[in-house]
Write an enzyme that holds these catalytic residues in place. Sequence first.
Site, PDB file in Angstrom:
ATOM      1  N   PHE A   3      32.846  12.154  21.536  1.00 46.52           N
ATOM      2  CA  PHE A   3      34.326  11.643  20.946  1.00 46.52           C
ATOM      3  C   PHE A   3      35.141  12.548  20.387  1.00 46.52           C
ATOM      4  CE2 PHE A   3      32.065  11.792  16.853  1.00 46.52           C
ATOM      5  CZ  PHE A   3      32.967  11.461  16.006  1.00 46.52           C
ATOM      6  N   LYS A   4      34.811  13.640  19.925  1.00 42.79           N
ATOM      7  CA  LYS A   4      35.272  14.701  19.353  1.00 42.79           C
ATOM      8  C   LYS A   4      36.510  15.217  20.212  1.00 42.79           C
ATOM      9  CE  LYS A   4      32.619  14.694  15.633  1.00 42.79           C
ATOM     10  NZ  LYS A   4      31.947  15.689  14.883  1.00 42.79           N
TER      11      LYS A   4
END
Length: 503
Positions: free
Chosen positions: A140-141
């Site tokens: 998700f980063k």
Amino acid sequence: MARQPLKAEGLAVSRALPNDSGNKEQHHMHYISTRGHPERRTFREILLEGLAPDGGLYVPEVYPRLDDATLDRWRGLSYPVLAFEILSLYIDDIPPADLKAICAKTYRPEIFGTARIAPVRTLESGLHVAELSNGPTLAFKDMAMQLLGNLLEYELARRGEELNILGATSGDTGSAAEYAMRGKKGIRVFMMSPHGRMSAFQQAQMFSLQDDNIHNIAIEGVFDDCQEIVKAVSGDADFKRRHRIGAVNSINWARLVAQVVYYFSAYFQVTEENSSEVDFAVPSGNFGNVCAGHVARMMGLPISRLVIATNENDVLDEFFRTGVYRVRGRADTHETSSPSMDISKASNLERFVFDLLGRDASRTRSLFDDQLRESGSFDVSGDPAFGKATDHFGFRSGKSTHADRLETIRDAWHRFNAVIDPHTADGMKVAREHSVSDVPMIVLETALPVKFAETIREALGREPVPPQRFDGIEGLPRRFKLLPADAQTVKTHIAETLQAAVC
């Protein structure tokens, strides 16, 4: 549960403020320190900064408040256009056409694998997963880091400057930063990670990069040692200025505000009208991801509850249950099967506590500077404001263990034919404990399972399938420097590397 009214004490909620003459004028967005430093900064001024000069974190002076008409208008927008709409409320010192182009360049199907960018899939009635791991590093980063890379390149080109990014990672931030910054003009990355504590896939993703502007440093210690070195270097104003050091950790506001976008996107995908509330379950170690949910809620997104899921390193769960924030030492930081959350000092919590205390900067400074330094903990359980964390700001929390993780991964596979990674499993386990029958629960996916193959094998007895582009990555040659957990040694290494690049 009826959502509490959102206008928190001490928070202005309008972007149009009267000037001295009584006429309304456009209120420009400024950023202030959680610890009360008197200087108000613009977005571009804080983009290249980590901490504020007084050691605090930057927060917007006001949270823009949205009305129903705006939510209705945003409901049908594509992800890059929605990102532009939300970001432009916080970024008013980049020309709109440029910001729109940056959003369009960032959120493309070629980069995120789907036109939706962050599609939500339904597992069963009332339980959804927001897919945030379709980017270049499968975590998700990427959602925020890809945007940050493009913002930094834009701003550095405008200034004619260079930036040397010093970061710390427990696994996913590092590769997301490196893949976002590789080959970018004017940017070098020095990324520290705890030696031997990432998964084999995570190590391979980072250490196999051969780009000239990417420098990996394996630190003999835990993630918190890496994070402390970043803070120590950031605190050395002379070194920072001389070597143009910047931060991309989750303390960077640009990263956090980029994450706000997917809360809106997910909300629109599971609801049909703005009267519907949703809950979010967020695996969290550093409090950055769920802090973005807090910001979305403060803006008026109809979020009923923000459910924080921790692993055995439960500093956040302990705080939200008891009011005691107790930083753990290295010996008390467990090595777990959801390693990206093996964090015992939640850097972003200060932003929320600042809001919780009615934006009392001197009190925030006392807690996070004086008390943490002196005793390694603080206790707000006796403060009437602490009750607001739950009843006013909607926070709930829980923890998950290795056994829980395996059970949840097996359950998701057997019931939904879905393979989920260990961190997402932590989120799902705690989500179940807090789910309410008539409120949709959206679990934020953390990463793709291939990044944590060992745990998937243990749970399911089968290998997670890597995307084709990562076939054979673990066999590639690796490039990294092993250093002790010592800020001075890291500073010397950075200075020598930069000197060699000039020669």
